[in-house]
Design a protein around this motif. Structure first.
Motif, PDB file in Angstrom:
ATOM      1  N   ILE A   1     106.812 100.172  91.393  1.00 22.11           N
ATOM      2  CA  ILE A   1     105.478 100.498  90.895  1.00 22.11           C
ATOM      3  C   ILE A   1     104.935  99.298  90.137  1.00 22.11           C
ATOM      4  CG2 ILE A   1     104.195 102.019  89.333  1.00 22.11           C
ATOM      5  CD1 ILE A   1     106.227 104.195  89.977  1.00 22.11           C
ATOM      6  N   ASP A   2     103.693  98.949  90.408  1.00 24.06           N
ATOM      7  CA  ASP A   2     103.108  97.767  89.784  1.00 24.06           C
ATOM      8  C   ASP A   2     102.689  98.029  88.343  1.00 24.06           C
ATOM      9  OD1 ASP A   2     102.304  95.015  90.023  1.00 24.06           O
ATOM     10  OD2 ASP A   2     100.232  95.718  89.987  1.00 24.06           O
ATOM     11  N   THR A   3     102.307  99.271  88.043  1.00 22.64           N
ATOM     12  CA  THR A   3     101.885  99.640  86.695  1.00 22.64           C
ATOM     13  C   THR A   3     102.300 101.075  86.402  1.00 22.64           C
ATOM     14  OG1 THR A   3      99.979 100.038  85.253  1.00 22.64           O
ATOM     15  CG2 THR A   3      99.612 100.254  87.621  1.00 22.64           C
ATOM     16  N   LEU A   4     102.647 101.337  85.142  1.00 23.84           N
ATOM     17  CA  LEU A   4     102.990 102.698  84.727  1.00 23.84           C
ATOM     18  C   LEU A   4     101.766 103.476  84.245  1.00 23.84           C
ATOM     19  CD1 LEU A   4     106.353 102.086  82.858  1.00 23.84           C
ATOM     20  CD2 LEU A   4     106.027 103.277  85.014  1.00 23.84           C
ATOM     21  N   LYS A   5     100.601 102.868  84.348  1.00 28.25           N
ATOM     22  CA  LYS A   5      99.365 103.492  83.861  1.00 28.25           C
ATOM     23  C   LYS A   5      99.149 104.877  84.462  1.00 28.25           C
ATOM     24  CE  LYS A   5      94.357 102.978  84.556  1.00 28.25           C
ATOM     25  NZ  LYS A   5      93.305 102.086  85.114  1.00 28.25           N
ATOM     26  N   TYR A   6      99.359 104.997  85.762  1.00 29.93           N
ATOM     27  CA  TYR A   6      99.038 106.252  86.436  1.00 29.93           C
ATOM     28  C   TYR A   6     100.083 107.325  86.153  1.00 29.93           C
ATOM     29  CZ  TYR A   6      95.442 103.512  88.657  1.00 29.93           C
ATOM     30  OH  TYR A   6      94.342 102.718  88.859  1.00 29.93           O
ATOM     31  N   LEU A   7     101.346 106.920  86.059  1.00 32.39           N
ATOM     32  CA  LEU A   7     102.377 107.876  85.660  1.00 32.39           C
ATOM     33  C   LEU A   7     102.100 108.402  84.261  1.00 32.39           C
ATOM     34  CD1 LEU A   7     105.770 106.404  86.930  1.00 32.39           C
ATOM     35  CD2 LEU A   7     104.812 108.633  87.482  1.00 32.39           C
ATOM     36  N   ALA A   8     101.692 107.507  83.372  1.00 33.58           N
ATOM     37  CA  ALA A   8     101.400 107.916  81.999  1.00 33.58           C
ATOM     38  C   ALA A   8     100.210 108.867  81.960  1.00 33.58           C
ATOM     39  CB  ALA A   8     101.126 106.691  81.136  1.00 33.58           C
TER      40      ALA A   8
ATOM     41  N   VAL B   1      99.059 111.889  97.269  1.00 39.13           N
ATOM     42  CA  VAL B   1      99.916 112.647  96.354  1.00 39.13           C
ATOM     43  C   VAL B   1     100.801 111.703  95.550  1.00 39.13           C
ATOM     44  CG1 VAL B   1     101.762 114.342  96.180  1.00 39.13           C
ATOM     45  CG2 VAL B   1      99.859 114.736  97.749  1.00 39.13           C
ATOM     46  N   LEU B   2     101.537 110.831  96.233  1.00 41.63           N
ATOM     47  CA  LEU B   2     102.344 109.845  95.518  1.00 41.63           C
ATOM     48  C   LEU B   2     101.478 108.714  94.978  1.00 41.63           C
ATOM     49  CD1 LEU B   2     105.616 109.543  97.629  1.00 41.63           C
ATOM     50  CD2 LEU B   2     105.345 110.521  95.355  1.00 41.63           C
ATOM     51  N   GLY B   3     100.383 108.409  95.676  1.00 42.26           N
ATOM     52  CA  GLY B   3      99.501 107.339  95.226  1.00 42.26           C
ATOM     53  C   GLY B   3      98.867 107.631  93.879  1.00 42.26           C
ATOM     54  N   THR B   4      98.581 108.905  93.611  1.00 43.80           N
ATOM     55  CA  THR B   4      98.019 109.285  92.317  1.00 43.80           C
ATOM     56  C   THR B   4      98.996 108.991  91.188  1.00 43.80           C
ATOM     57  OG1 THR B   4      96.667 111.022  93.321  1.00 43.80           O
ATOM     58  CG2 THR B   4      97.113 111.226  90.972  1.00 43.80           C
ATOM     59  N   LEU B   5     100.285 109.150  91.460  1.00 48.25           N
ATOM     60  CA  LEU B   5     101.313 108.912  90.443  1.00 48.25           C
ATOM     61  C   LEU B   5     101.711 107.441  90.373  1.00 48.25           C
ATOM     62  CD1 LEU B   5     103.640 111.960  91.184  1.00 48.25           C
ATOM     63  CD2 LEU B   5     101.905 111.775  89.397  1.00 48.25           C
ATOM     64  N   ALA B   6     101.900 106.829  91.537  1.00 50.10           N
ATOM     65  CA  ALA B   6     102.388 105.451  91.572  1.00 50.10           C
ATOM     66  C   ALA B   6     101.282 104.447  91.281  1.00 50.10           C
ATOM     67  CB  ALA B   6     103.016 105.157  92.928  1.00 50.10           C
ATOM     68  N   GLY B   7     100.067 104.757  91.723  1.00 53.54           N
ATOM     69  CA  GLY B   7      98.942 103.873  91.484  1.00 53.54           C
ATOM     70  C   GLY B   7      98.863 102.730  92.476  1.00 53.54           C
ATOM     71  N   PRO B   8      97.701 102.072  92.544  1.00 46.62           N
ATOM     72  CA  PRO B   8      97.531 100.922  93.431  1.00 46.62           C
ATOM     73  C   PRO B   8      98.584  99.851  93.143  1.00 46.62           C
ATOM     74  CG  PRO B   8      95.424 101.628  92.545  1.00 46.62           C
ATOM     75  CD  PRO B   8      96.474 102.399  91.797  1.00 46.62           C
ATOM     76  N   GLY B   9      99.014  99.196  94.204  1.00 45.74           N
ATOM     77  CA  GLY B   9     100.002  98.131  94.052  1.00 45.74           C
ATOM     78  C   GLY B   9     101.426  98.564  94.297  1.00 45.74           C
TER      79      GLY B   9
END
Length: 279
Positions: A159-166, A261-269
């Motif tokens: 994952i490129d950023t934890l922003k979306y998981l957070a 579905v996973l893209g919402t959690l993992a985010g771009p990148g």
């Protein structure tokens, strides 16, 4: 024997396989802050989803297909036997929706299959089952083929950023801030039906190299069918594919977008490698 395979969109089966192997896909739902609920690949494409995600003030949520969604799909086909394969029951309520649909259609010959994976980790299993069906296997043969492939699939992502998981509540904000500050890229693998943190790397280049190294450790020199899944970074994925071909014994490689579905959690990148050890 006439067998029809139905799957949900979180298994990320590419359109080329859906069409050539006659697989019916049931879409997940994407819910935006403006109140709109859109069906993945029906009302909105994956590319359109990422474009909209970049401009949304509030993170969208996703919902599994409803039991009625599966009922509608099943009733749309006249196959003597139906195999419904879903994303891992440990990650989503999708499998439970399929269970409910099966119970409401007692006169149909419906078989359920839990991939215990996500994205193309499950998609490869479905493709193997559909290939068996195309060669004349009945439902029992299709299920046996998929089950035999399950332990031959390895899926790992960074994952490129934890922003979306957070933002989704799946990771504490402090952890997200720390990870971004230190440029730490987490790596996760599908293990026994769930996503588990398996390592961390500092920086994008190191995380991508580590992803390949972990896959090498898992599969060795065995021949592979590889899916490179990316979240809205097609050019980078195309370049990365060359590195994967050099490092692994690739018989087939496809590049596919990570679904919403996973893209919402993992985010771009985000980048994932789903590798099936070939027969």
């Amino acid at each position: 024997m006439n067998v029809k395979i139905i799957c949900d969109s979180s298994c990320n089966v590419p359109d080329a396989y859906l069409n050539s192997l006659d697989i019916l896909q049931v879409p997940a739902w994407i819910n935006f802050a403006d109140g709109s609920s859109l069906r993945n690949q029906v009302d909105i494409t994956t590319a359109e989803f990422y474009t909209r995600l970049a401009h949304e003030k509030h993170l969208p949520t996703t919902s599994q297909p409803t039991p009625q969604d599966f009922i509608d799909a099943i009733e749309s086909v006249d196959a003597a036997q139906i195999v419904v394969a879903t994303v891992s029951s440990k990650m989503s309520g999708t499998h439970n929706s399929a269970v409910q649909a099966q119970s409401l259609l007692p006169d149909r010959n419906i078989h359920l299959y839990d991939t215990l994976s996500a994205s193309m980790g499950g998609g490869w299993q479905i493709i193997v089952g559909a290939e068996a069906a195309a060669q004349g296997a009945d439902a029992a043969g299709v299920l046996a083929a998929m089950e035999a492939s399950r332990d031959r699939v390895h899926t790992i992502l960074t994952i490129d950023t934890l922003k979306y998981l957070a933002a989704s509540g799946r990771a504490p904000m402090l952890q997200a801030m720390l990870g971004n500050l230190l440029n730490i890229k987490p790596m996760l693998a599908v293990q026994q039906g769930t996503l588990e943190l398996v390592d961390r790397a500092r920086g994008r280049k190191r995380s991508k190299r580590a992803l390949v190294e972990k896959m090498q450790a898992a599969v060795g020199s065995r021949p592979l069918r590889v899916a490179l899944i990316n979240a809205n970074i097609p050019d980078e994925a195309a370049e990365y594919a060359a590195e994967i071909r050099q490092a692994l014994n690739v018989q087939e490689l496809i590049i596919e977008e990570l679904g919403p579905v996973l893209g919402t959690l993992a985010g771009p990148g985000a980048l994932a490698i789903a590798a099936l050890i070939a027969d």
